[in-house]
Design a protein around this motif. Structure first.
Motif, mmCIF file in Angstrom:
data_model
loop_
_atom_site.group_PDB
_atom_site.id
_atom_site.type_symbol
_atom_site.label_atom_id
_atom_site.label_comp_id
_atom_site.label_asym_id
_atom_site.label_seq_id
_atom_site.Cartn_x
_atom_site.Cartn_y
_atom_site.Cartn_z
ATOM 1 N N SER A 95 0.838 -1.196 0.000
ATOM 2 C CA SER A 95 0.000 0.000 0.000
ATOM 3 C C SER A 95 0.872 1.246 0.000
ATOM 4 C CB SER A 95 -0.907 0.004 1.230
ATOM 5 O OG SER A 95 -1.568 1.243 1.376
ATOM 6 N N THR A 96 0.263 2.358 -0.363
ATOM 7 C CA THR A 96 0.987 3.621 -0.352
ATOM 8 C C THR A 96 1.195 4.162 1.055
ATOM 9 O OG1 THR A 96 -1.095 4.833 -0.532
ATOM 10 C CG2 THR A 96 0.077 4.321 -2.581
ATOM 11 N N GLY A 97 0.382 3.728 2.023
ATOM 12 C CA GLY A 97 0.310 4.438 3.293
ATOM 13 C C GLY A 97 -0.643 5.610 3.139
ATOM 14 N N ASP A 98 -1.060 6.202 4.256
ATOM 15 C CA ASP A 98 -2.042 7.283 4.211
ATOM 16 C C ASP A 98 -1.466 8.532 3.550
ATOM 17 O OD1 ASP A 98 -3.936 5.741 5.445
ATOM 18 O OD2 ASP A 98 -3.477 6.457 7.466
ATOM 19 N N ILE A 99 -2.227 9.092 2.641
ATOM 20 C CA ILE A 99 -1.862 10.327 1.951
ATOM 21 C C ILE A 99 -2.923 11.371 2.274
ATOM 22 C CG2 ILE A 99 -1.486 11.434 -0.282
ATOM 23 C CD1 ILE A 99 -0.629 8.694 -1.356
ATOM 24 N N SER A 100 -2.547 12.426 2.952
ATOM 25 C CA SER A 100 -3.501 13.435 3.401
ATOM 26 C C SER A 100 -3.983 14.290 2.236
ATOM 27 C CB SER A 100 -2.863 14.335 4.464
ATOM 28 O OG SER A 100 -3.740 15.397 4.808
ATOM 29 N N GLY A 102 -6.069 16.899 3.310
ATOM 30 C CA GLY A 102 -6.458 18.085 4.072
ATOM 31 C C GLY A 102 -7.779 17.939 4.805
ATOM 32 N N ASN A 103 -7.974 18.792 5.810
ATOM 33 C CA ASN A 103 -9.226 18.868 6.557
ATOM 34 C C ASN A 103 -9.609 17.523 7.186
ATOM 35 O OD1 ASN A 103 -11.349 20.375 7.589
ATOM 36 N ND2 ASN A 103 -12.697 19.929 5.855
ATOM 37 N N GLY A 104 -8.615 16.791 7.654
ATOM 38 C CA GLY A 104 -8.877 15.548 8.372
ATOM 39 C C GLY A 104 -9.153 14.344 7.501
ATOM 40 N N ALA A 105 -9.036 14.469 6.176
ATOM 41 C CA ALA A 105 -9.306 13.352 5.271
ATOM 42 C C ALA A 105 -8.015 12.843 4.648
ATOM 43 C CB ALA A 105 -10.281 13.780 4.179
ATOM 44 N N SER A 106 -7.989 11.558 4.317
ATOM 45 C CA SER A 106 -6.814 10.946 3.690
ATOM 46 C C SER A 106 -7.239 9.730 2.886
ATOM 47 C CB SER A 106 -5.789 10.537 4.758
ATOM 48 O OG SER A 106 -6.320 9.513 5.587
ATOM 49 N N PHE A 107 -6.323 9.243 2.048
ATOM 50 C CA PHE A 107 -6.570 8.003 1.312
ATOM 51 C C PHE A 107 -5.283 7.207 1.232
ATOM 52 C CE2 PHE A 107 -5.436 10.965 -2.168
ATOM 53 C CZ PHE A 107 -4.401 10.259 -2.764
ATOM 54 N N ARG A 108 -5.440 5.942 0.964
ATOM 55 C CA ARG A 108 -4.338 5.058 0.609
ATOM 56 C C ARG A 108 -4.853 4.109 -0.456
ATOM 57 N NH1 ARG A 108 -2.257 1.212 5.089
ATOM 58 N NH2 ARG A 108 -1.910 3.186 6.201
ATOM 59 N N TYR A 109 -3.940 3.558 -1.267
ATOM 60 C CA TYR A 109 -4.388 2.636 -2.307
ATOM 61 C C TYR A 109 -3.362 1.537 -2.512
ATOM 62 C CZ TYR A 109 -1.360 5.506 -5.343
ATOM 63 O OH TYR A 109 -0.304 6.192 -5.895
ATOM 64 N N VAL A 110 -3.847 0.445 -3.079
ATOM 65 C CA VAL A 110 -3.021 -0.696 -3.475
ATOM 66 C C VAL A 110 -3.312 -0.969 -4.946
ATOM 67 C CG1 VAL A 110 -2.536 -3.145 -3.160
ATOM 68 C CG2 VAL A 110 -3.024 -1.712 -1.179
ATOM 69 N N VAL A 111 -2.270 -1.011 -5.770
ATOM 70 C CA VAL A 111 -2.401 -1.347 -7.185
ATOM 71 C C VAL A 111 -1.741 -2.706 -7.405
ATOM 72 C CG1 VAL A 111 -1.856 -0.694 -9.552
ATOM 73 C CG2 VAL A 111 -2.380 1.076 -7.864
ATOM 74 N N ALA A 137 -8.816 1.242 -2.974
ATOM 75 C CA ALA A 137 -8.510 2.505 -2.307
ATOM 76 C C ALA A 137 -9.350 2.637 -1.038
ATOM 77 C CB ALA A 137 -8.778 3.683 -3.227
ATOM 78 N N THR A 138 -8.714 3.126 0.017
ATOM 79 C CA THR A 138 -9.378 3.341 1.303
ATOM 80 C C THR A 138 -9.351 4.823 1.637
ATOM 81 O OG1 THR A 138 -8.651 1.164 2.083
ATOM 82 C CG2 THR A 138 -9.396 2.745 3.748
ATOM 83 N N GLY A 139 -10.541 5.385 1.904
ATOM 84 C CA GLY A 139 -10.641 6.784 2.289
ATOM 85 C C GLY A 139 -11.029 6.906 3.754
ATOM 86 N N LYS A 140 -10.465 7.887 4.444
ATOM 87 C CA LYS A 140 -10.767 8.106 5.855
ATOM 88 C C LYS A 140 -11.076 9.580 6.087
ATOM 89 C CE LYS A 140 -7.730 4.399 7.575
ATOM 90 N NZ LYS A 140 -6.561 4.094 8.435
ATOM 91 N N ALA A 141 -12.068 9.827 6.973
ATOM 92 C CA ALA A 141 -12.408 11.196 7.361
ATOM 93 C C ALA A 141 -12.926 11.177 8.792
ATOM 94 C CB ALA A 141 -13.450 11.787 6.424
#
Length: 455
Positions: A95-100, A102-111, A137-141
């Motif tokens: 995975s990429t690890g969490d990529i911010s 902004g404003n408390g949201a982030s994503f990570r993805y696996v290809v 892809a995983t999104g967090k907020a």
């Protein structure tokens, strides 16, 4: 006494206070209830907002992954994060690890690689396990997680001159005393005249044996005279390119203005003709769509503005009969002769990628000649004309990358490959498709399998 007590009980003195207290109690209860409902609604609204933001972040992860794939063009066994990386110890892509964002949201993805990925099967879609990649892809907020998955197909663009500067579908005929600072490729035959030299001959097993003249040399030649194959390669491909886009969207209005300012004629907006010797036209970045060009008068010059990239398309009645005119003797041709120049940059290091010429051709066999460069011509650029003949005679300087049905290069001068065009793609040959989309469980059902939990 009884009468006095009865009279006192009938009196209403002091009743206001209990009534007020009771009213306040009721109002307070209503206010508390309203406030409680408002808090619950606000919390529900916030949760709903965070769910939407988390889903949007996950979608941003998918789109970022797509961009990375198309930019990096990974091999079939390579993974993609923010760069190309190998499979991990579990034979999965990391995975990429969490990529911010902004404003408390982030994503990570696996290809995934085509072999390691395991996207969910969507009804009506048949996966191609040899080519498709699975993106999860995983999104967090604010503590809310949403996870999405896409099956994605990417075919990188075709690179016509990645390994050779002169490529002929049927034949490459090099005359005597020519220095070819390039590899030569064909599915047909290569003729290398007396005392001529080339880097290497890239031909498949099905091609004819090269014909080498007296003292002709190939830098990587294998002993065996005319049987030289250096090295044997897969059959050359000549994919269909995009002609629809330049026909619809082009910069011909700019071309007409520049032609009018320099005395060059643009006949019916289709045929560009230099009428006198020494005429020049300078083109800015753009796509120019014509049915023919004649710069055969002495010393005509087609300039490209410094740093600009010009794409010139020469269509024909065979390719576009509703616009090009078969009765016009210039139809389908690009002619430059008599000390003419194309893209002669005012530097000592011309960049061939600045001028790209695409020729549809007037016949599938490339006869008659549609690309005619003769007598002291200097040309820096690329030519894609797989259904035409490129005829180069008595040339001064020719550099870049040429593809044609056949290439005929005779008399003085030679050819120089320009490495800047190795990664120049053929327009319209890349393909990218989003083949499926599904939402997954918040977390993988198998910790070591990032694609799990999406079926």
């Amino acid at each position: 006494m009884l009468r006095l007590l009865s009279r006192l009980l009938r009196r209403q003195d002091g009743i206001a206070l209990p009534v007020v207290i009771g009213s306040l109690t009721v109002v307070t209860g209503l206010a508390v209830g309203t406030f409680t409902v408002a808090i619950e609604n606000n919390q529900a609204s916030a949760r709903d907002r965070d769910h939407k933001r988390a889903l949007a972040a996950a979608e941003a992860g998918l789109q970022t992954a797509i961009l990375r794939i198309t930019d990096l063009d990974p091999g079939p066994t390579e993974c993609v994060t923010t760069q190309i990386v190998p499979l991990n110890a579990q034979n999965e892509c990391p995975s990429t690890g969490d990529i911010s964002i902004g404003n408390g949201a982030s994503f990570r993805y696996v290809v995934s690689t085509p072999a390691s990925g395991d996207c969910a099967t969507v009804p009506g879609f048949t996966p191609n396990e040899a080519e498709d990649r699975c993106i999860t892809a995983t999104g967090k907020a604010n503590g809310v997680t949403r996870r999405v998955q896409m099956r994605f197909f990417f075919e990188p663009p075709f690179l016509p001159w990645g390994s050779a500067g002169l490529v002929g579908k049927n034949k490459v005929d090099i005359g005597n005393n020519k220095i070819i600072d390039s590899a030569i490729g064909t599915n047909g035959q290569i003729i290398l005249g007396n005392n001529s030299n080339a880097w290497e001959l890239l031909i498949p097993d099905t091609a004819e044996d090269p014909e080498l003249g007296n003292n002709a040399t190939v830098d990587t030649a294998v002993a065996g005279g005319n049987a030289v194959r250096t090295p044997r390669v897969p059959k050359w491909e000549f994919p269909t390119m995009d002609w629809t886009s330049p026909r619809v969207t082009n910069n011909n209005a700019t071309l007409a203005q520049r032609a009018a300012a320099t005395g060059v004629t643009l006949q019916n907006g289709k045929y560009l003709k230099f009428n006198q010797q020494g005429q020049q036209i300078t083109l800015p970045t753009g796509t120019y769509y014509l049915c023919g060009l004649d710069a055969s008068a002495n010393g005509n010059v087609i300039n490209v503005e410094p740093g600009a990239k010009v794409r010139m398309y020469i269509d024909s009645n065979r390719g576009n009969p509703t616009w090009c005119d078969a009765a016009n003797p210039l139809d389908g041709q690009f002619i430059i002769k008599n000390d003419g120049k194309v893209n002669p940059l005012p530097t000592t290091d011309p960049k061939a990628e600045q001028f790209a010429l695409f020729v549809y051709g007037t016949s599938a066999t490339g006869d008659p000649v549609d690309v005619d460069m003769n007598n002291g011509v200097a040309f820096w650029g690329t030519i894609w004309a797989p259904d035409s003949t490129i005829d180069i005679k008595n040339n001064q300087v020719v550099s870049g990358g040429f593809t044609a049905g056949s290439i005929d290069m005779k008399n003085n001068g030679g050819f120089q490959y320009d490495s800047d065009i190795a990664n120049q793609p053929l327009p319209g040959t890349a393909d990218a498709e989003n083949l499926s989309w599904t939402e997954c469980q918040r977390n993988p059902s198998v910790a070591t399998d990032p694609e799990s939990g999406c079926s």
